[in-house]
Enzyme design. Structure first.
Site, PDB file in Angstrom:
ATOM      1  N   GLU A  52       0.761  -1.270   0.023  1.00 10.84           N
ATOM      2  CA  GLU A  52      -0.001   0.104   0.153  1.00 10.84           C
ATOM      3  C   GLU A  52       0.802   1.192  -0.125  1.00 10.84           C
ATOM      4  O   GLU A  52       2.025   1.283   0.608  1.00 10.84           O
ATOM      5  CB  GLU A  52      -0.857  -0.058   1.241  1.00 10.84           C
ATOM      6  CG  GLU A  52      -1.839   1.136   1.358  1.00 10.84           C
ATOM      7  CD  GLU A  52      -2.748   1.186   2.400  1.00 10.84           C
ATOM      8  OE1 GLU A  52      -3.491   0.160   2.328  1.00 10.84           O
ATOM      9  OE2 GLU A  52      -2.880   2.070   3.250  1.00 10.84           O
ATOM     10  N   GLN A  89      -7.109  -4.097   8.995  1.00 10.97           N
ATOM     11  CA  GLN A  89      -6.413  -3.099   9.633  1.00 10.97           C
ATOM     12  C   GLN A  89      -4.946  -3.913  10.181  1.00 10.97           C
ATOM     13  O   GLN A  89      -4.968  -4.889  10.423  1.00 10.97           O
ATOM     14  CB  GLN A  89      -7.063  -2.629  10.826  1.00 10.97           C
ATOM     15  CG  GLN A  89      -6.555  -1.624  11.827  1.00 10.97           C
ATOM     16  CD  GLN A  89      -6.212  -0.334  11.035  1.00 10.97           C
ATOM     17  OE1 GLN A  89      -5.140  -0.409  10.281  1.00 10.97           O
ATOM     18  NE2 GLN A  89      -7.161   0.753  11.203  1.00 10.97           N
ATOM     19  N   GLN A 140       6.374   6.415  14.524  1.00 15.06           N
ATOM     20  CA  GLN A 140       5.551   5.700  13.953  1.00 15.06           C
ATOM     21  C   GLN A 140       4.657   4.720  14.717  1.00 15.06           C
ATOM     22  O   GLN A 140       3.337   4.517  14.588  1.00 15.06           O
ATOM     23  CB  GLN A 140       6.121   5.108  12.719  1.00 15.06           C
ATOM     24  CG  GLN A 140       5.317   4.521  11.584  1.00 15.06           C
ATOM     25  CD  GLN A 140       6.051   3.281  10.807  1.00 15.06           C
ATOM     26  OE1 GLN A 140       7.201   3.335  10.657  1.00 15.06           O
ATOM     27  NE2 GLN A 140       5.480   2.659   9.953  1.00 15.06           N
ATOM     28  N   LYS A 187       7.746   3.979   1.412  1.00 12.36           N
ATOM     29  CA  LYS A 187       9.391   3.829   1.778  1.00 12.36           C
ATOM     30  C   LYS A 187       9.905   2.519   0.940  1.00 12.36           C
ATOM     31  O   LYS A 187       9.732   1.430   1.359  1.00 12.36           O
ATOM     32  CB  LYS A 187       9.573   3.587   3.319  1.00 12.36           C
ATOM     33  CG  LYS A 187       9.150   4.511   4.177  1.00 12.36           C
ATOM     34  CD  LYS A 187      10.508   5.441   4.548  1.00 12.36           C
ATOM     35  CE  LYS A 187      10.280   6.550   5.336  1.00 12.36           C
ATOM     36  NZ  LYS A 187       9.072   7.147   5.867  1.00 12.36           N
ATOM     37  N   LYS A 231     -21.423  -6.382   4.103  1.00  8.26           N
ATOM     38  CA  LYS A 231     -20.525  -5.745   2.780  1.00  8.26           C
ATOM     39  C   LYS A 231     -20.037  -6.882   2.002  1.00  8.26           C
ATOM     40  O   LYS A 231     -20.068  -6.476   0.865  1.00  8.26           O
ATOM     41  CB  LYS A 231     -19.220  -5.151   3.485  1.00  8.26           C
ATOM     42  CG  LYS A 231     -19.120  -3.590   3.950  1.00  8.26           C
ATOM     43  CD  LYS A 231     -17.940  -2.865   4.300  1.00  8.26           C
ATOM     44  CE  LYS A 231     -17.051  -3.616   5.218  1.00  8.26           C
ATOM     45  NZ  LYS A 231     -15.901  -2.563   5.665  1.00  8.26           N
ATOM     46  N   HIS A 259     -13.528  -2.561  14.897  1.00  6.15           N
ATOM     47  CA  HIS A 259     -13.678  -0.904  14.187  1.00  6.15           C
ATOM     48  C   HIS A 259     -13.999  -0.135  15.664  1.00  6.15           C
ATOM     49  O   HIS A 259     -15.013  -0.487  16.434  1.00  6.15           O
ATOM     50  CB  HIS A 259     -14.688  -0.932  13.373  1.00  6.15           C
ATOM     51  CG  HIS A 259     -14.563   0.473  12.861  1.00  6.15           C
ATOM     52  ND1 HIS A 259     -15.373   1.797  13.566  1.00  6.15           N
ATOM     53  CD2 HIS A 259     -13.934   1.161  11.762  1.00  6.15           C
ATOM     54  CE1 HIS A 259     -14.887   2.883  12.784  1.00  6.15           C
ATOM     55  NE2 HIS A 259     -14.213   2.395  11.924  1.00  6.15           N
ATOM     56  N   ARG A 275     -15.753   3.596   4.091  1.00  6.38           N
ATOM     57  CA  ARG A 275     -16.441   4.872   4.533  1.00  6.38           C
ATOM     58  C   ARG A 275     -15.754   6.007   4.807  1.00  6.38           C
ATOM     59  O   ARG A 275     -15.853   7.196   4.410  1.00  6.38           O
ATOM     60  CB  ARG A 275     -17.165   4.663   6.067  1.00  6.38           C
ATOM     61  CG  ARG A 275     -18.002   5.427   6.437  1.00  6.38           C
ATOM     62  CD  ARG A 275     -18.421   5.425   7.751  1.00  6.38           C
ATOM     63  NE  ARG A 275     -17.585   5.459   8.912  1.00  6.38           N
ATOM     64  CZ  ARG A 275     -17.545   5.501  10.155  1.00  6.38           C
ATOM     65  NH1 ARG A 275     -18.631   4.918  10.755  1.00  6.38           N
ATOM     66  NH2 ARG A 275     -16.451   5.659  10.899  1.00  6.38           N
ATOM     67  N   GLY A 276     -14.557   5.783   5.499  1.00 10.37           N
ATOM     68  CA  GLY A 276     -13.658   6.899   5.867  1.00 10.37           C
ATOM     69  C   GLY A 276     -13.870   7.158   7.194  1.00 10.37           C
ATOM     70  O   GLY A 276     -14.914   6.860   7.726  1.00 10.37           O
TER      71      GLY A 276
HETATM   72  P1  FAD Z   1     -17.799   0.839   7.594  1.00  8.66           P
HETATM   73  O1  FAD Z   1     -17.667  -0.492   6.831  1.00  8.66           O
HETATM   74  O2  FAD Z   1     -19.102   1.560   7.032  1.00  8.66           O
HETATM   75  O3  FAD Z   1     -17.917   0.479   8.973  1.00  8.66           O
HETATM   76  C1  FAD Z   1     -17.519   1.593   9.894  1.00  8.66           C
HETATM   77  C2  FAD Z   1     -18.335   1.122  11.306  1.00  8.66           C
HETATM   78  O4  FAD Z   1     -19.690   1.327  10.966  1.00  8.66           O
HETATM   79  C3  FAD Z   1     -18.004  -0.041  11.763  1.00  8.66           C
HETATM   80  O5  FAD Z   1     -18.092  -0.134  13.323  1.00  8.66           O
HETATM   81  C4  FAD Z   1     -19.062  -0.936  11.409  1.00  8.66           C
HETATM   82  O6  FAD Z   1     -19.305  -1.911  12.255  1.00  8.66           O
HETATM   83  C5  FAD Z   1     -20.302   0.131  11.212  1.00  8.66           C
HETATM   84  N1  FAD Z   1     -21.461  -0.235  10.313  1.00  8.66           N
HETATM   85  C6  FAD Z   1     -21.050  -0.710   9.039  1.00  8.66           C
HETATM   86  N2  FAD Z   1     -22.146  -0.833   8.670  1.00  8.66           N
HETATM   87  C7  FAD Z   1     -23.323  -0.648   9.319  1.00  8.66           C
HETATM   88  C8  FAD Z   1     -24.586  -0.619   9.085  1.00  8.66           C
HETATM   89  N3  FAD Z   1     -25.286  -0.909   7.982  1.00  8.66           N
HETATM   90  N4  FAD Z   1     -25.353  -0.024  10.114  1.00  8.66           N
HETATM   91  C9  FAD Z   1     -24.821   0.101  11.398  1.00  8.66           C
HETATM   92  N5  FAD Z   1     -23.609   0.161  11.462  1.00  8.66           N
HETATM   93  C10 FAD Z   1     -22.700  -0.277  10.404  1.00  8.66           C
HETATM   94  N6  FAD Z   1      -9.345   5.914   5.492  1.00  8.66           N
HETATM   95  C11 FAD Z   1      -9.441   6.856   4.634  1.00  8.66           C
HETATM   96  O7  FAD Z   1      -9.567   8.088   4.598  1.00  8.66           O
HETATM   97  N7  FAD Z   1      -8.673   6.610   3.289  1.00  8.66           N
HETATM   98  C12 FAD Z   1      -8.267   5.203   2.954  1.00  8.66           C
HETATM   99  O8  FAD Z   1      -7.812   5.170   1.630  1.00  8.66           O
HETATM  100  C13 FAD Z   1      -8.306   4.433   3.937  1.00  8.66           C
HETATM  101  N8  FAD Z   1      -7.792   2.886   3.502  1.00  8.66           N
HETATM  102  C14 FAD Z   1      -7.924   1.933   4.562  1.00  8.66           C
HETATM  103  C15 FAD Z   1      -7.573   0.836   4.260  1.00  8.66           C
HETATM  104  C16 FAD Z   1      -7.677  -0.393   5.298  1.00  8.66           C
HETATM  105  C17 FAD Z   1      -7.136  -2.034   4.711  1.00  8.66           C
HETATM  106  C18 FAD Z   1      -8.386  -0.126   6.445  1.00  8.66           C
HETATM  107  C19 FAD Z   1      -8.500  -1.289   7.624  1.00  8.66           C
HETATM  108  C20 FAD Z   1      -8.738   1.260   6.683  1.00  8.66           C
HETATM  109  C21 FAD Z   1      -8.678   2.287   5.730  1.00  8.66           C
HETATM  110  N9  FAD Z   1      -9.107   3.628   5.880  1.00  8.66           N
HETATM  111  C22 FAD Z   1      -9.077   4.513   5.155  1.00  8.66           C
HETATM  112  C23 FAD Z   1      -9.701   3.727   7.378  1.00  8.66           C
HETATM  113  C24 FAD Z   1     -11.082   3.897   7.448  1.00  8.66           C
HETATM  114  O9  FAD Z   1     -11.918   4.695   6.651  1.00  8.66           O
HETATM  115  C25 FAD Z   1     -11.893   4.003   8.740  1.00  8.66           C
HETATM  116  O10 FAD Z   1     -11.515   2.894   9.609  1.00  8.66           O
HETATM  117  C26 FAD Z   1     -13.301   4.033   8.660  1.00  8.66           C
HETATM  118  O11 FAD Z   1     -13.808   4.709  10.182  1.00  8.66           O
HETATM  119  C27 FAD Z   1     -14.157   3.022   8.637  1.00  8.66           C
HETATM  120  O12 FAD Z   1     -14.279   2.653   7.005  1.00  8.66           O
HETATM  121  P2  FAD Z   1     -14.965   1.482   6.855  1.00  8.66           P
HETATM  122  O13 FAD Z   1     -15.028   1.193   5.339  1.00  8.66           O
HETATM  123  O14 FAD Z   1     -14.476   0.232   7.511  1.00  8.66           O
HETATM  124  O15 FAD Z   1     -16.667   1.473   7.262  1.00  8.66           O
END
Ligand code: FAD
Length: 287
Positions: free
Chosen positions: A17, A176, A212, A272, A165, A149, A106-107
């Site tokens: 990544e 993560q 870090q 890096k 999902k 999460h 989601r972010g």
């Molecule tokens: P979701 O899948 O929406 O989950 C978020 C929370 O909501 C979880 O607690 C879940 O249990 C809950 N949830 C999900 N669906 C529902 C539902 N239908 N009803 C109620 N609750 C629900 N961030 C960035 O800004 N840019 C990036 O490029 C980026 N890359 C990442 C790559 C990886 C591999 C990982 C692990 C994280 C990354 N993140 C990135 C961080 C990520 O955006 C955050 O952790 C964010 O808070 C959650 O994103 P998610 O897609 O997991 O969200």
């Protein structure tokens, strides 16, 4: 090529990544580092997406650069800080750039903002659904969290949403970062028991500075095992020693994962090339 095809080959894969620059000034440096990482020929390279900000356009540019080095690219996309219209435009730009793979996220919810705002998506699953409508040929992945999460009530609730999902169309999940492999094994068992059968890429972060490590804990809340804390205590003030120790710790995690049947590893390179190359060198007869 779709990431799902790469992962279906019954081979161990090591992907990497990178992240885009925050400003135009740094674009060339980052682009060059990404090129060096792609030249190591990982299984694919993913590029993160700066949620909502002006940096989001660079993700597609960096992804195009990855492909130009003959390596498959995975563009991340978040929806939390953008209007539905902007999200759809981003999906269209990924499609136009010929990128086959999107990590639907989601972010993080920005502090102090009403969430979800008017005309915004609420969860990653909403983004998966809109990608399916806008770019049905794309291969979609998602994120998952071995230590839960931070927003989820408990691990069971979190896994219910992960399964949703996947049912909506995520063909693989990337975890993560974690620093204790037993956390990954336990999580994998729970996912499989819940009926989540897609490949789960183990996210490995080589931590090569004390700062870090502190930032990793702050951002992800992940557990740092005593064994790794001792390494940081011993070598954290000496950049060369800490770099070598961090590469070896990450490599050791990867070897243990592969030995225990984990097929897909995703390394957070922090842009890096030397650290990415250090890990690959130590695995040259294994992968
Ligand atoms: P979701 O899948 O929406 O989950 C978020 C929370 O909501 C979880 O607690 C879940 O249990 C809950 N949830 C999900 N669906 C529902 C539902 N239908 N009803 C109620 N609750 C629900 N961030 C960035 O800004 N840019 C990036 O490029 C980026 N890359 C990442 C790559 C990886 C591999 C990982 C692990 C994280 C990354 N993140 C990135 C961080 C990520 O955006 C955050 O952790 C964010 O808070 C959650 O994103 P998610 O897609 O997991 O969200």
């Amino acid at each position: 090529m779709k990431i799902s095809e790469i992962l279906s080959k019954n081979e161990v894969t090591l992907s990497m990544e990178v992240f885009p620059p925050k400003t135009e000034v740094n674009f060339e440096n980052v682009n060059n580092a990404v090129g060096e990482i792609a030249d190591l020929k990982p299984a694919f390279v993913s590029c993160t997406y700066g949620a909502g900000g002006g940096t989001s356009k660079y993700t597609v540019e960096i992804s195009k650069n990855i492909k130009s080095h003959g390596v498959e690219a995975l563009s991340h996309l978040t929806c939390v800080s953008s209007s539905k219209k902007t999200v759809i435009e981003q999906i269209e730009s990924i499609k136009e750039a010929g990128i086959d793979n999107i990590l639907a996220l989601r972010g993080d919810i920005p502090d102090g903002l009403e969430f979800p705002g008017e005309n915004q998506f609420e969860h990653a699953i909403d983004l998966v659904n809109v990608i399916k409508e806008t770019y049905p040929e794309a291969c979609i992945g998602g994120a998952c969290y071995p230590e839960k999460h931070p927003d989820a009530l408990d691990k069971d609730e979190d896994i219910i949403h992960i399964r949703e999902k996947v049912m909506a169309g995520c063909e693989f999940l990337t975890t993560q970062m974690f620093f204790d492999n037993s956390i990954y094994y336990n999580y994998l068992y729970r996912l499989r028991e819940a009926g989540v059968g897609v490949p789960i890429l183990a996210g490995i972060m080589p931590v090569t500075t004390r700062r870090q490590m502190e930032r990793s804990i702050q951002l992800s809340g992940c557990i740092i095992p005593a064994r790794f804390k001792a390494i940081v205590d011993a070598f954290g003030d000496s950049p060369d020693k800490m770099k070598q120790a961090g590469i070896i710790y990450a490599t050791d995690q990867i070897i243990d994962l592969i030995a225990n049947g984990c097929k897909h590893i995703h390394v957070y390179t922090m842009n890096k090339p030397d650290i990415a190359a250090g890990i690959l060198k130590s695995l040259s007869s294994i992968i």
